[in-house]
Design a protein around this motif. Structure first.
Motif, PDB file in Angstrom:
ATOM      1  N   SER A  48       1.044  -6.157  -7.160  1.00  0.00           N
ATOM      2  CA  SER A  48       2.346  -5.840  -6.577  1.00  0.00           C
ATOM      3  C   SER A  48       2.902  -4.522  -7.093  1.00  0.00           C
ATOM      4  N   SER A  49       2.264  -3.946  -8.104  1.00  0.00           N
ATOM      5  CA  SER A  49       2.727  -2.642  -8.595  1.00  0.00           C
ATOM      6  C   SER A  49       2.643  -1.581  -7.506  1.00  0.00           C
ATOM      7  N   PHE A  50       1.730  -1.749  -6.552  1.00  0.00           N
ATOM      8  CA  PHE A  50       1.652  -0.783  -5.463  1.00  0.00           C
ATOM      9  C   PHE A  50       2.920  -0.798  -4.626  1.00  0.00           C
ATOM     10  N   GLU A  51       3.456  -1.978  -4.378  1.00  0.00           N
ATOM     11  CA  GLU A  51       4.692  -2.068  -3.603  1.00  0.00           C
ATOM     12  C   GLU A  51       5.831  -1.360  -4.327  1.00  0.00           C
ATOM     13  N   GLU A  52       5.903  -1.535  -5.625  1.00  0.00           N
ATOM     14  CA  GLU A  52       6.932  -0.851  -6.408  1.00  0.00           C
ATOM     15  C   GLU A  52       6.739   0.665  -6.321  1.00  0.00           C
ATOM     16  N   TRP A  69      -0.366  -4.183   4.627  1.00  0.00           N
ATOM     17  CA  TRP A  69       0.713  -5.170   4.633  1.00  0.00           C
ATOM     18  C   TRP A  69       1.736  -4.888   3.542  1.00  0.00           C
ATOM     19  N   ARG A  70       1.278  -4.306   2.443  1.00  0.00           N
ATOM     20  CA  ARG A  70       2.220  -3.966   1.363  1.00  0.00           C
ATOM     21  C   ARG A  70       3.133  -2.801   1.794  1.00  0.00           C
ATOM     22  N   VAL A  71       2.572  -1.824   2.506  1.00  0.00           N
ATOM     23  CA  VAL A  71       3.393  -0.721   3.013  1.00  0.00           C
ATOM     24  C   VAL A  71       4.400  -1.250   4.035  1.00  0.00           C
ATOM     25  N   ALA A  72       3.927  -2.133   4.939  1.00  0.00           N
ATOM     26  CA  ALA A  72       4.829  -2.689   5.952  1.00  0.00           C
ATOM     27  C   ALA A  72       5.968  -3.462   5.325  1.00  0.00           C
ATOM     28  N   SER A  73       5.688  -4.113   4.198  1.00  0.00           N
ATOM     29  CA  SER A  73       6.720  -4.890   3.513  1.00  0.00           C
ATOM     30  C   SER A  73       7.686  -4.010   2.741  1.00  0.00           C
ATOM     31  N   SER A  87      -2.167 -13.964   5.807  1.00  0.00           N
ATOM     32  CA  SER A  87      -3.431 -14.376   5.186  1.00  0.00           C
ATOM     33  C   SER A  87      -3.851 -13.418   4.079  1.00  0.00           C
ATOM     34  N   THR A  88      -3.748 -12.114   4.343  1.00  0.00           N
ATOM     35  CA  THR A  88      -4.146 -11.130   3.338  1.00  0.00           C
ATOM     36  C   THR A  88      -3.204 -11.176   2.136  1.00  0.00           C
ATOM     37  N   GLU A  89      -1.925 -11.312   2.432  1.00  0.00           N
ATOM     38  CA  GLU A  89      -0.949 -11.343   1.344  1.00  0.00           C
ATOM     39  C   GLU A  89      -1.200 -12.522   0.412  1.00  0.00           C
ATOM     40  N   PHE A  90      -1.410 -13.701   0.973  1.00  0.00           N
ATOM     41  CA  PHE A  90      -1.589 -14.877   0.136  1.00  0.00           C
ATOM     42  C   PHE A  90      -2.870 -14.786  -0.688  1.00  0.00           C
ATOM     43  N   MET A  91      -3.936 -14.261  -0.080  1.00  0.00           N
ATOM     44  CA  MET A  91      -5.185 -14.090  -0.828  1.00  0.00           C
ATOM     45  C   MET A  91      -4.994 -13.073  -1.947  1.00  0.00           C
TER      46      MET A  91
END
Length: 424
Positions: free
Chosen positions: A67-71, A94-98, A406-410
């Motif tokens: 999750s450091s990438f999202e930060e 998905w992390r960029v979209a979030s 699916s990708t996020e949960f994995m």
């Protein structure tokens, strides 16, 4: 000024591969369009990677499944995020979209991976019955059937649909995606390799010697091309031009490649080239005997920039032709490949005619002064009307929703597992 973030599959090596050169071209086009550019990558550092600071590009090491990438991306707040190949978009899209939902998401395919894999499988099938098989010449309908047998095309098209723009390097691949896989035209943008095709000093026919081929040995089509040269093309070409040598350059040659080095046969595995255009520019003819592959070929572009004629297969030349003549010849089997290469090597007038065809083709199809600004203009247009653009892409929204879940949960499961293992 707008900010663009490129998320790399690997750290760019422009002297090792066309993919690395492509990243540098995108950076230059963005800078010329008044974008600030950052580059992030989760891969290990490499000995041949470019010093991004020399391009005024900050380099950021990022982690997979973290999750450091999202930060990081939330703090950076890019207006545009470019994913280098679909596997990178799968990991980070998905992390960029979030974290940055308003950021324009762009996929740079480099080439259509599923097409390359399909052709490789067709070549393996052909070689099983004919050890001397030449390049894969399958038409689009047959390629579609082969591609549908693999999950790779499902992943690749899903990634394309999730993004707001996908950069395609070949018009052939755009036609395949539109005609057979129903990808909307509005999501695809043709952006081939970009060069500045100005007049440059070139060696004359009499100043040049030998044949050359070049390509990163880690790229399967290049290694297969070396094998085809060794087994089928070079023995015949050497018979017709006994005084010539074949010089084979490429990054990361494995032991199985260096073992082919044979001075007695004038077959030289040279390995790494500090400057591809120097070695190509000193050769009389470049050979591009690719039996499978996709995209367009950086080696042929470098040859044109050096006014070095080439002999290529239809696979190698795909998507690179223009209104004028091809700067050399296109051959579909080992015999014609050797024959055309020998003629180009020995006949000065024929060679000069081919060399003179290089610059017009560069100007027609690969002029950075035209292609770069047009692409940046399109980026700005999408940024100004992104909501409306996304409203029309219902399939993309659907794929984004389900894939993200699916990708996020994995990914989060892997992150938690890694943290727990680190604590134990």
């Amino acid at each position: 000024m707008k900010r663009a973030l490129i998320v790399g599959y690997v750290w760019p090596e422009p002297n090792s591969s066309a993919a690395g050169a492509r990243i540098v071209q995108l950076i230059q086009a963005l800078h010329a369009g008044d974008f600030v550019v950052d580059f992030a990558c989760a891969a290990a550092l490499s000995e041949h990677q470019i010093d991004l600071s020399s391009l005024n590009v900050p380099a950021h090491s990022i982690a997979l499944n973290c999750s450091s990438f999202e930060e990081f991306v939330r703090a950076l707040a890019p207006d545009v995020v470019i994913f280098d190949r679909f596997v990178t978009e799968e990991q980070f899209g998905w992390r960029v979209a979030s974290a940055c939902p308003a950021a324009l998401r762009v996929l740079d395919t480099e080439d259509l991976h599923s097409l390359r894999a399909a052709r490789e499988q067709l070549l393996k099938q052909a070689l099983a019955s004919d050890k001397q098989a030449g390049p894969v010449l399958a038409e689009s309908a047959e390629l579609f059937c082969q591609m549908r047998r693999s999950e790779m095309i499902l992943r690749e098209v899903a990634s394309i649909l999730r993004c707001d723009m996908t950069l395609m390097i070949s018009p052939v691949e755009i036609a395949l995606l539109q005609d057979y896989f129903q990808v909307p035209q509005a999501l695809l943008y043709l952006l081939p390799f970009m060069v500045n095709p100005g007049e440059s000093e070139r060696h004359t026919f009499i100043e040049r010697r030998h044949f050359v081929t070049i390509g990163n040995f880690r790229h399967n089509p290049n290694w297969d091309a070396v094998l085809w040269l060794k087994q089928s093309i070079w023995p015949e070409l050497r018979r017709q031009v006994p005084e010539a040598e074949l010089h084979i350059y490429g990054a990361y040659p494995p032991k199985k490649a260096t073992q082919l080095h044979n001075p007695a046969e004038r077959f030289y595995i040279k390995g790494w080239a500090d400057d591809a255009q120097v070695v190509i520019g000193a050769a009389r003819v470049l050979l591009a005997p690719l039996r499978f592959g996709a995209g367009i070929k950086g080696k042929l572009l470098d040859a044109m920039r050096c006014a070095t004629p080439n002999i290529a297969t239809p696979i190698a030349s795909e998507g690179m032709g223009g209104e004028g003549p091809w700067p050399g010849a296109i051959a579909t089997d080992a015999e014609s490949f050797a024959r055309e290469a020998a003629r180009l090597y020995l006949e000065a007038d024929h060679w000069r005619h081919a060399a003179d065809a290089c610059l017009p083709l560069l100007r027609e199809n690969f002029d950075a002064q035209r292609l770069g600004p047009a692409w940046v203009h399109r980026l700005h247009g999408l940024l100004d009307d992104l909501d409306a653009h996304r409203q029309k892409n219902f399939l993309g929204a659907m794929f984004q929703f389900h894939a993200a879940r699916s990708t996020e949960f994995m990914s989060r499961w892997i992150e938690v597992k890694s943290r727990l293992q680190g604590d134990s």
